[in-house]
Motif scaffolding. Structure first.
Motif, PDB file in Angstrom:
ATOM      1  N   SER A   1     -10.557  10.874  -2.148  1.00  0.00           N
ATOM      2  CA  SER A   1     -11.100  10.955  -0.784  1.00  0.00           C
ATOM      3  C   SER A   1      -9.934  10.854   0.190  1.00  0.00           C
ATOM      4  N   ASP A   2     -10.151  11.277   1.426  1.00  0.00           N
ATOM      5  CA  ASP A   2      -9.098  11.194   2.436  1.00  0.00           C
ATOM      6  C   ASP A   2      -8.650   9.749   2.643  1.00  0.00           C
ATOM      7  N   GLU A   3      -9.613   8.829   2.595  1.00  0.00           N
ATOM      8  CA  GLU A   3      -9.293   7.415   2.769  1.00  0.00           C
ATOM      9  C   GLU A   3      -8.369   6.915   1.658  1.00  0.00           C
ATOM     10  N   ASP A   4      -8.668   7.281   0.415  1.00  0.00           N
ATOM     11  CA  ASP A   4      -7.848   6.842  -0.713  1.00  0.00           C
ATOM     12  C   ASP A   4      -6.461   7.485  -0.695  1.00  0.00           C
ATOM     13  N   LYS A   5      -6.385   8.722  -0.226  1.00  0.00           N
ATOM     14  CA  LYS A   5      -5.085   9.383  -0.097  1.00  0.00           C
ATOM     15  C   LYS A   5      -4.188   8.602   0.869  1.00  0.00           C
ATOM     16  N   LYS A   6      -4.762   8.180   1.993  1.00  0.00           N
ATOM     17  CA  LYS A   6      -3.995   7.425   2.991  1.00  0.00           C
ATOM     18  C   LYS A   6      -3.551   6.073   2.429  1.00  0.00           C
ATOM     19  N   ILE A   7      -4.435   5.424   1.681  1.00  0.00           N
ATOM     20  CA  ILE A   7      -4.111   4.120   1.098  1.00  0.00           C
ATOM     21  C   ILE A   7      -2.936   4.238   0.129  1.00  0.00           C
ATOM     22  N   ILE A   8      -2.975   5.246  -0.727  1.00  0.00           N
ATOM     23  CA  ILE A   8      -1.918   5.421  -1.726  1.00  0.00           C
ATOM     24  C   ILE A   8      -0.594   5.769  -1.059  1.00  0.00           C
ATOM     25  N   LYS A   9      -0.611   6.639  -0.072  1.00  0.00           N
ATOM     26  CA  LYS A   9       0.628   7.000   0.622  1.00  0.00           C
ATOM     27  C   LYS A   9       1.230   5.799   1.342  1.00  0.00           C
ATOM     28  N   GLN A  10       0.395   5.027   2.012  1.00  0.00           N
ATOM     29  CA  GLN A  10       0.905   3.877   2.754  1.00  0.00           C
ATOM     30  C   GLN A  10       1.409   2.788   1.826  1.00  0.00           C
ATOM     31  N   ALA A  11       0.700   2.556   0.721  1.00  0.00           N
ATOM     32  CA  ALA A  11       1.130   1.535  -0.244  1.00  0.00           C
ATOM     33  C   ALA A  11       2.499   1.892  -0.817  1.00  0.00           C
ATOM     34  N   ALA A  12       2.732   3.173  -1.089  1.00  0.00           N
ATOM     35  CA  ALA A  12       4.029   3.616  -1.607  1.00  0.00           C
ATOM     36  C   ALA A  12       5.142   3.311  -0.606  1.00  0.00           C
TER      37      ALA A  12
END
Length: 351
Positions: A275-286
């Protein structure tokens, strides 16, 4: 009279039935409206449960190595930001395969994440080959000024054309040569069989130095040094230490010929399913894991250097890099047209 009475009674009953039916319809309509309003407001309809996900992240280094610690921090942050819904299991020590084989699996989506040297990724994404060029960075500060710039981010984003999602750069210090044979100057590299990361630029670099390039997986280097299949290799302090290469190749020259960053990346096949939300979470966590990894790198690098010096390795300091730069200038010239825009951006970061 009886017929009239019966007719009147029947009419009254019909009227009462109609009135009752009307009230029932009105009540049903009110209830339906109320139900519809609740659904629209979200009170009656239960919230849709988000899917729990488990992914794998492959790394070639041992569990306590700085890149693996960065991997684990990234996984921890993703878990925190999703309340444990997304779990990333980190597999160090090449448990899922050697670097190039893992990258192929990530490209296909069979493995979701990997942390890998940009030198290896260059075989899959030509743009990443720029980091294999010698002496393009003056020092660590220059390197990270570029990596943290818009131009560095643009280069990371270019991995999508090769079916990867570049999430973040990790530190890997500077690379130096080490050998079974004496290694005091450039001249000592001539004729030596040197293991290199498997890409064309590294092969050209060895040729420019008068050495013989021997591409091979990282996991094969120790035994190859031990048996004399190769004479030498090149890497940073922590890798020279944790691989135990310093026990069989006891001559080190600190020439700092490359600063090849690591990259944390995800399979585009897997990323596109999020989902778009999960994409943002993974990018920010990295991105949030980078400073932690860099701090751990500095601590580990210092510890490795102290350990190697104490082990009695013969270490030669290079005080003047210009003869080395002049020797490999032909490599820069050969690839300058391919990487003109990036090299210009790296020069800009120098100023």
């Amino acid at each position: 009279m009886n017929k009239k009475l019966l007719a009147g009674t029947t009419a009254a009953m019909l009227l009462a039935g109609m009135l009752l039916a009307g009230c029932g319809a009105k009540d049903a309509g009110t209830n339906a409206a109320g139900g519809s309003g609740q659904a629209a407001g979200g009170a009656a309809k239960p919230e849709e449960k988000k899917q729990a996900l488990t992914f794998r992240l492959a790394d070639t280094h041992p569990p306590d190595y700085p890149t693996v610690l960065g991997d684990k921090k990234f996984a921890e942050l993703v878990s925190q930001k999703t309340n444990g819904r997304i779990k990333i299991d980190v597999y160090p020590s090449s448990q899922l395969g050697e670097e190039k084989a893992v990258v192929e699996q990530v490209q296909l989506g069979a493995i979701e994440f990997t942390r890998v040297s940009t030198g290896v990724v260059a075989d899959f994404s030509k743009a990443m080959g720029v980091f294999s060029l010698p002496y393009i960075f003056d020092n660590e500060a220059h390197e990270w000024k570029f990596l943290n710039s818009a131009d560095g981010t643009k280069l990371l984003d270019s991995l999508s054309a090769s079916k990867f999602i570049g999430l973040a750069y990790y530190d890997s210090g500077a690379r130096n040569f080490y050998s079974r044979k004496p290694l005091k100057s450039i001249a000592d590299l001539k004729g030596q069989k040197i293991r290199v990361i498997q890409n064309k630029i590294n092969i050209d670099l060895m040729e420019a130095l008068g050495a013989s390039a021997t591409p091979m997986p990282y996991g094969d280097v120790f035994s190859s040094l031990q048996t004399g299949v190769i004479d030498a290799a090149e890497n940073n302090w922590p890798s020279y230490d944790t691989s135990n290469h310093y026990t069989v190749a006891k001559n080190l020259i600190l020439d700092g010929h490359q600063r090849v960053p690591e990259v944390l990346m995800m399979s585009k096949v897997a990323f596109d399913k999020l989902s778009d939300e999960d994409k943002k979470i993974i990018k920010q966590a990295a991105l949030d894991s980078v400073q932690y990894q860099r701090d751990e790198w500095k601590k580990f690098e210092k510890k490795s250097e102290e350990k190697i010096r104490a082990a009695g390795v013969t270490i030669t300091e290079v005080t003047d890099a210009k003869p080395w730069q002049d020797k490999v200038k032909s490599v820069i010239d050969k690839y300058r047209a391919d990487y003109k825009d990036v090299l210009d951006a790296i020069d800009k970061a120098r100023k």
